[in-house]
Design a protein around this motif. Structure first.
Motif, PDB file in Angstrom:
ATOM      1  N   PHE A   1      -9.293   2.788  -4.527  1.00  0.00           N
ATOM      2  CA  PHE A   1      -9.783   4.164  -4.650  1.00  0.00           C
ATOM      3  C   PHE A   1     -10.462   4.619  -3.360  1.00  0.00           C
ATOM      4  O   PHE A   1     -10.269   5.752  -2.913  1.00  0.00           O
ATOM      5  N   ALA A   2     -11.284   3.757  -2.774  1.00  0.00           N
ATOM      6  CA  ALA A   2     -11.985   4.120  -1.537  1.00  0.00           C
ATOM      7  C   ALA A   2     -10.985   4.377  -0.408  1.00  0.00           C
ATOM      8  O   ALA A   2     -11.091   5.383   0.309  1.00  0.00           O
ATOM      9  N   ALA A   3     -10.010   3.482  -0.250  1.00  0.00           N
ATOM     10  CA  ALA A   3      -9.007   3.663   0.807  1.00  0.00           C
ATOM     11  C   ALA A   3      -8.182   4.916   0.560  1.00  0.00           C
ATOM     12  O   ALA A   3      -7.883   5.678   1.495  1.00  0.00           O
ATOM     13  N   GLY A   4      -7.819   5.156  -0.695  1.00  0.00           N
ATOM     14  CA  GLY A   4      -7.053   6.364  -1.022  1.00  0.00           C
ATOM     15  C   GLY A   4      -7.841   7.630  -0.739  1.00  0.00           C
ATOM     16  O   GLY A   4      -7.318   8.596  -0.179  1.00  0.00           O
ATOM     17  N   ALA A   5      -9.111   7.631  -1.115  1.00  0.00           N
ATOM     18  CA  ALA A   5      -9.964   8.802  -0.863  1.00  0.00           C
ATOM     19  C   ALA A   5     -10.123   9.048   0.631  1.00  0.00           C
ATOM     20  O   ALA A   5     -10.102  10.207   1.084  1.00  0.00           O
ATOM     21  N   LEU A   6     -10.262   7.987   1.408  1.00  0.00           N
ATOM     22  CA  LEU A   6     -10.387   8.147   2.862  1.00  0.00           C
ATOM     23  C   LEU A   6      -9.108   8.741   3.462  1.00  0.00           C
ATOM     24  O   LEU A   6      -9.171   9.611   4.334  1.00  0.00           O
ATOM     25  N   CYS A   7      -7.953   8.269   2.983  1.00  0.00           N
ATOM     26  CA  CYS A   7      -6.681   8.837   3.464  1.00  0.00           C
ATOM     27  C   CYS A   7      -6.563  10.316   3.121  1.00  0.00           C
ATOM     28  O   CYS A   7      -6.140  11.133   3.955  1.00  0.00           O
ATOM     29  N   LEU A   8      -6.938  10.663   1.887  1.00  0.00           N
ATOM     30  CA  LEU A   8      -6.850  12.066   1.464  1.00  0.00           C
ATOM     31  C   LEU A   8      -7.849  12.926   2.239  1.00  0.00           C
ATOM     32  O   LEU A   8      -7.533  14.074   2.609  1.00  0.00           O
ATOM     33  N   ALA A   9      -9.032  12.393   2.486  1.00  0.00           N
ATOM     34  CA  ALA A   9     -10.025  13.150   3.266  1.00  0.00           C
ATOM     35  C   ALA A   9      -9.532  13.381   4.688  1.00  0.00           C
ATOM     36  O   ALA A   9      -9.678  14.487   5.231  1.00  0.00           O
TER      37      ALA A   9
END
Length: 119
Positions: A107-115
């Motif tokens: 989730f953290a890696a995905g959120a960073l990519c989306l940000a």
């Protein structure tokens, strides 16, 4: 060529999940499994989400190949990776009921990519 490669990888992912569930996981689960974190149920759930995580990642690669074949920006590629990581995070969250903490990292890696993609 990239569209054909994407199709092949997507079909490989589908075959991996369907055939793996039918011929490998079900048979494996009939055997005695290690009792991790309280019992074999956690082990079964961990093996199941890890198996299907491979399929999600294959489908992500297929989607990225399609995007690379067309006029897509790096931010759209990062967004695709971000959404895929969030989807991958759902597997351990749901299948192990949150006991396998890999969902936090995904989730953290995905959120960073989306940000990054939204910049």
């Amino acid at each position: 060529m990239l569209y054909l490669a994407a199709l092949l990888v997507a079909l490989l992912g589908l075959a991996h999940s369907v055939l793996g569930e039918r011929y490998i996981l079900v048979r494996l689960f009939r055997r005695d499994l290690p009792k991790l974190f309280g019992g074999p149920d956690f082990t079964r759930r961990t093996l199941r989400f890890a198996w299907h995580l491979t399929t999600l990642l294959a489908w992500t690669l297929a989607a990225l190949l399609v995007q690379i074949a067309g006029p897509h920006s790096p931010s759209s590629l990062a967004a695709s990776i971000g959404w895929a990581l969030l989807a991958c995070g759902l597997l351990p969250l749901v299948i192990t009921r949150g006991r396998h903490i890999s969902w936090l990292v995904l989730f953290a890696a995905g959120a960073l990519c989306l940000a990054w993609a939204a910049q």
